[in-house]
Write a protein that holds these residues in place. Sequence first.
Motif, PDB file in Angstrom:
ATOM      1  N   MET A 252     -41.530   7.930  32.415  1.00 51.93           N
ATOM      2  CA  MET A 252     -40.167   7.999  31.851  1.00 51.93           C
ATOM      3  C   MET A 252     -39.367   9.076  32.574  1.00 51.93           C
ATOM      4  SD  MET A 252     -40.877   7.691  27.731  1.00 51.93           S
ATOM      5  CE  MET A 252     -39.123   7.803  27.309  1.00 51.93           C
ATOM      6  N   ASP A 253     -38.118   8.768  32.868  1.00 50.23           N
ATOM      7  CA  ASP A 253     -37.242   9.713  33.560  1.00 50.23           C
ATOM      8  C   ASP A 253     -36.439  10.504  32.524  1.00 50.23           C
ATOM      9  OD1 ASP A 253     -35.842  11.129  35.438  1.00 50.23           O
ATOM     10  OD2 ASP A 253     -34.413   9.515  35.859  1.00 50.23           O
ATOM     11  N   ILE A 254     -37.046  11.559  31.993  1.00 53.77           N
ATOM     12  CA  ILE A 254     -36.407  12.388  30.956  1.00 53.77           C
ATOM     13  C   ILE A 254     -36.427  13.844  31.402  1.00 53.77           C
ATOM     14  CG2 ILE A 254     -36.544  13.202  28.568  1.00 53.77           C
ATOM     15  CD1 ILE A 254     -37.763  10.593  27.769  1.00 53.77           C
ATOM     16  N   TYR A 255     -35.289  14.520  31.188  1.00 55.73           N
ATOM     17  CA  TYR A 255     -35.187  15.932  31.563  1.00 55.73           C
ATOM     18  C   TYR A 255     -34.672  16.716  30.363  1.00 55.73           C
ATOM     19  CZ  TYR A 255     -34.099  20.028  34.465  1.00 55.73           C
ATOM     20  OH  TYR A 255     -34.063  21.280  35.028  1.00 55.73           O
ATOM     21  N   PHE A 256     -35.435  17.718  29.946  1.00 58.40           N
ATOM     22  CA  PHE A 256     -35.063  18.552  28.800  1.00 58.40           C
ATOM     23  C   PHE A 256     -34.517  19.895  29.289  1.00 58.40           C
ATOM     24  CE2 PHE A 256     -38.423  15.798  27.101  1.00 58.40           C
ATOM     25  CZ  PHE A 256     -37.854  15.367  25.910  1.00 58.40           C
ATOM     26  N   VAL A 257     -33.380  20.303  28.755  1.00 59.50           N
ATOM     27  CA  VAL A 257     -32.827  21.637  29.009  1.00 59.50           C
ATOM     28  C   VAL A 257     -32.803  22.372  27.674  1.00 59.50           C
ATOM     29  CG1 VAL A 257     -30.814  22.955  29.754  1.00 59.50           C
ATOM     30  CG2 VAL A 257     -31.439  20.848  30.962  1.00 59.50           C
ATOM     31  N   ILE A 258     -33.497  23.527  27.616  1.00 58.33           N
ATOM     32  CA  ILE A 258     -33.636  24.286  26.363  1.00 58.33           C
ATOM     33  C   ILE A 258     -33.066  25.680  26.558  1.00 58.33           C
ATOM     34  CG2 ILE A 258     -35.256  25.135  24.623  1.00 58.33           C
ATOM     35  CD1 ILE A 258     -37.222  22.955  25.787  1.00 58.33           C
ATOM     36  N   ALA A 259     -32.100  26.049  25.719  1.00 58.48           N
ATOM     37  CA  ALA A 259     -31.445  27.350  25.822  1.00 58.48           C
ATOM     38  C   ALA A 259     -31.860  28.243  24.662  1.00 58.48           C
ATOM     39  CB  ALA A 259     -29.932  27.191  25.842  1.00 58.48           C
ATOM     40  N   SER A 288     -24.108  31.767  26.181  1.00 60.75           N
ATOM     41  CA  SER A 288     -23.004  32.091  25.270  1.00 60.75           C
ATOM     42  C   SER A 288     -22.642  30.849  24.462  1.00 60.75           C
ATOM     43  CB  SER A 288     -21.786  32.554  26.074  1.00 60.75           C
ATOM     44  OG  SER A 288     -21.255  31.471  26.819  1.00 60.75           O
ATOM     45  N   ASP A 289     -21.815  31.033  23.434  1.00 62.34           N
ATOM     46  CA  ASP A 289     -21.385  29.892  22.629  1.00 62.34           C
ATOM     47  C   ASP A 289     -20.632  28.875  23.484  1.00 62.34           C
ATOM     48  OD1 ASP A 289     -22.515  31.158  20.501  1.00 62.34           O
ATOM     49  OD2 ASP A 289     -20.640  31.667  19.495  1.00 62.34           O
ATOM     50  N   GLU A 290     -19.795  29.359  24.388  1.00 58.61           N
ATOM     51  CA  GLU A 290     -19.044  28.465  25.274  1.00 58.61           C
ATOM     52  C   GLU A 290     -19.985  27.668  26.170  1.00 58.61           C
ATOM     53  OE1 GLU A 290     -16.073  30.423  27.560  1.00 58.61           O
ATOM     54  OE2 GLU A 290     -14.552  30.249  26.003  1.00 58.61           O
ATOM     55  N   GLN A 291     -20.971  28.338  26.732  1.00 54.13           N
ATOM     56  CA  GLN A 291     -21.934  27.656  27.598  1.00 54.13           C
ATOM     57  C   GLN A 291     -22.761  26.652  26.805  1.00 54.13           C
ATOM     58  OE1 GLN A 291     -23.911  31.153  29.029  1.00 54.13           O
ATOM     59  NE2 GLN A 291     -22.640  31.335  30.859  1.00 54.13           N
ATOM     60  N   ARG A 292     -23.149  27.035  25.591  1.00 56.64           N
ATOM     61  CA  ARG A 292     -23.911  26.121  24.727  1.00 56.64           C
ATOM     62  C   ARG A 292     -23.112  24.843  24.465  1.00 56.64           C
ATOM     63  NH1 ARG A 292     -23.367  28.312  19.359  1.00 56.64           N
ATOM     64  NH2 ARG A 292     -21.452  27.069  19.461  1.00 56.64           N
ATOM     65  N   ASN A 293     -21.837  25.007  24.103  1.00 53.45           N
ATOM     66  CA  ASN A 293     -21.012  23.837  23.805  1.00 53.45           C
ATOM     67  C   ASN A 293     -20.827  22.944  25.027  1.00 53.45           C
ATOM     68  OD1 ASN A 293     -20.723  24.598  21.144  1.00 53.45           O
ATOM     69  ND2 ASN A 293     -18.779  25.651  21.463  1.00 53.45           N
ATOM     70  N   ALA A 294     -20.660  23.579  26.184  1.00 52.56           N
ATOM     71  CA  ALA A 294     -20.505  22.802  27.420  1.00 52.56           C
ATOM     72  C   ALA A 294     -21.780  22.026  27.731  1.00 52.56           C
ATOM     73  CB  ALA A 294     -20.146  23.734  28.573  1.00 52.56           C
ATOM     74  N   LEU A 295     -22.926  22.661  27.535  1.00 51.48           N
ATOM     75  CA  LEU A 295     -24.206  21.993  27.766  1.00 51.48           C
ATOM     76  C   LEU A 295     -24.407  20.848  26.769  1.00 51.48           C
ATOM     77  CD1 LEU A 295     -26.297  25.186  28.493  1.00 51.48           C
ATOM     78  CD2 LEU A 295     -26.104  23.247  30.057  1.00 51.48           C
ATOM     79  N   LEU A 296     -23.983  21.052  25.530  1.00 52.17           N
ATOM     80  CA  LEU A 296     -24.080  19.998  24.528  1.00 52.17           C
ATOM     81  C   LEU A 296     -23.211  18.804  24.900  1.00 52.17           C
ATOM     82  CD1 LEU A 296     -24.074  21.988  21.156  1.00 52.17           C
ATOM     83  CD2 LEU A 296     -25.767  20.269  21.819  1.00 52.17           C
ATOM     84  N   VAL A 297     -21.951  19.068  25.235  1.00 48.53           N
ATOM     85  CA  VAL A 297     -21.007  17.986  25.541  1.00 48.53           C
ATOM     86  C   VAL A 297     -21.492  17.129  26.704  1.00 48.53           C
ATOM     87  CG1 VAL A 297     -18.714  17.538  26.509  1.00 48.53           C
ATOM     88  CG2 VAL A 297     -18.963  19.068  24.564  1.00 48.53           C
ATOM     89  N   ASN A 298     -22.088  17.764  27.697  1.00 49.95           N
ATOM     90  CA  ASN A 298     -22.513  17.046  28.902  1.00 49.95           C
ATOM     91  C   ASN A 298     -23.915  16.445  28.800  1.00 49.95           C
ATOM     92  OD1 ASN A 298     -20.398  17.461  31.283  1.00 49.95           O
ATOM     93  ND2 ASN A 298     -20.397  19.302  30.014  1.00 49.95           N
ATOM     94  N   SER A 299     -24.593  16.684  27.683  1.00 48.65           N
ATOM     95  CA  SER A 299     -25.941  16.127  27.505  1.00 48.65           C
ATOM     96  C   SER A 299     -25.872  14.696  26.994  1.00 48.65           C
ATOM     97  CB  SER A 299     -26.741  16.989  26.522  1.00 48.65           C
ATOM     98  OG  SER A 299     -26.184  16.901  25.218  1.00 48.65           O
ATOM     99  N   GLU A 300     -26.992  13.986  27.080  1.00 46.43           N
ATOM    100  CA  GLU A 300     -27.086  12.633  26.537  1.00 46.43           C
ATOM    101  C   GLU A 300     -27.377  12.667  25.041  1.00 46.43           C
ATOM    102  OE1 GLU A 300     -26.650   9.772  28.622  1.00 46.43           O
ATOM    103  OE2 GLU A 300     -25.926  11.459  29.844  1.00 46.43           O
ATOM    104  N   ALA A 322     -19.785  15.278  18.333  1.00 47.19           N
ATOM    105  CA  ALA A 322     -20.039  13.838  18.396  1.00 47.19           C
ATOM    106  C   ALA A 322     -21.245  13.491  19.266  1.00 47.19           C
ATOM    107  CB  ALA A 322     -18.794  13.077  18.874  1.00 47.19           C
ATOM    108  N   LYS A 323     -22.201  14.403  19.315  1.00 46.71           N
ATOM    109  CA  LYS A 323     -23.399  14.181  20.125  1.00 46.71           C
ATOM    110  C   LYS A 323     -24.490  13.530  19.265  1.00 46.71           C
ATOM    111  CE  LYS A 323     -23.215  15.033  23.528  1.00 46.71           C
ATOM    112  NZ  LYS A 323     -22.841  14.177  24.693  1.00 46.71           N
ATOM    113  N   PRO A 324     -25.066  12.383  19.696  1.00 44.01           N
ATOM    114  CA  PRO A 324     -26.182  11.817  18.936  1.00 44.01           C
ATOM    115  C   PRO A 324     -27.328  12.831  18.864  1.00 44.01           C
ATOM    116  CG  PRO A 324     -25.961  10.759  21.094  1.00 44.01           C
ATOM    117  CD  PRO A 324     -24.751  11.614  20.898  1.00 44.01           C
ATOM    118  N   THR A 325     -27.803  13.081  17.654  1.00 48.61           N
ATOM    119  CA  THR A 325     -28.692  14.213  17.411  1.00 48.61           C
ATOM    120  C   THR A 325     -29.982  13.774  16.730  1.00 48.61           C
ATOM    121  OG1 THR A 325     -26.757  15.673  17.205  1.00 48.61           O
ATOM    122  CG2 THR A 325     -28.835  16.483  16.297  1.00 48.61           C
TER     123      THR A 325
END
Length: 412
Positions: A252-259, A288-300, A322-325
Amino acid sequence: MDDKVINEMTEKHSYDWQLKILILTWEYPPNVVGGLSRHVYGLSIHLTQLGHEVHVVTAGNGGHPAYEVINGVHVHRVTPLNNQDDNFLSWIAGLNLAMSFKGEKIADDIKFDIVHAHDWLVGTSAITLKEVLSIPLLSTIHATEHGRNNGIHTDMQRFIHEKELQLITESDQVIVCSNYMREELLTNFHLSDKKMTTIPNGIEQDDVKVDPNEIYPFIKNRKYIFSVGRIVKEKGFETIIEAAEAAKESGMDIYFVIAGKGPMLERYRKMVTEKQLDHYVAFIGYVSDEQRNALLVNSEIAVFPSLYEPFGIVALEAMILAKPTIVSETGGLKGIVLHGQTGLLMVPGDADSLLNNIDFLLQDPHRAKEIGIKGMQIVKSLYGWKRIASQTVIVMEDTLLNKRANMNEKAR
């Protein structure tokens, strides 16, 4: 006091009182250790916006002003009396002494109506100030030592458990963030249900102003699944490592990013390297909160595989974007997500369950988008900070009225 009663009371109260509120918390932005800091920050600002005077006493590290006003909130930072002590419990004892002194000093000029403590870490100073200032004590219990460790096993855990019991016993009223936490306190502390109110954490949508690809070039053009939290065992990040290992074996082609930061960070990074999963998992450390939100928005997809989670503010932070969680079916998380509608529930600690949920969302992007939108709608309607602050004021007013009624009864 259940949710129905809270909602009815919210409609009836007019918030005519202008309360003077003393809040005690060991962390407050920009000093962020976990979700407690963000909770107190959001609550204090919105209490101020409702017309109340709010003073927050918190720990300082010398890098920030001893006193400043942030968004209308008076922030007082103190240095623990034994600030260089490596023993955490000694450091906390010194912090409580400093907080007590500061609270009394502020009260020379301001007649506070109530003291609001957040967790056992400030319990000693909260109880002291309750007695010295002759005002009621309201406490919010965000988590318990018993819950974090699935029982009390060591002397340190027993000490913290007893400190929690002391704060809960001395409090005039207690707030918990979920029905799960309500049951935990009823079971482990035999707390009267009448003394407890359930008010969830709040959340607000922030604008995303940064591009994560510029900060983390290794994720550019890669589809990834995002998670964030304090890097400790109870957050369940080991389950993600196990899921990545299974994904690698099955192709499976899955990549996890954990902050996030925490005591398990280097251990997990070592596990990833030892299992040769560097192309599947990245622990990127503090954001930071800004970086977290940016990472969330751009994630699948956003994933929160906690083994113990009294509420789950991180899930709200993903859902409001609006991110599927996907969240563990445990604690407060299972009360936030309705499976298949506002998010997906996984079996705690089960890597296969996590992978099955991920596969479901990746295979049906239209359904994933629908789930994300419904999740955002429910978060905005139920977890807005103005609503949470208003409910907290109701509890404060009722605590004050009950205290005065008891004093009048004793005077007769």
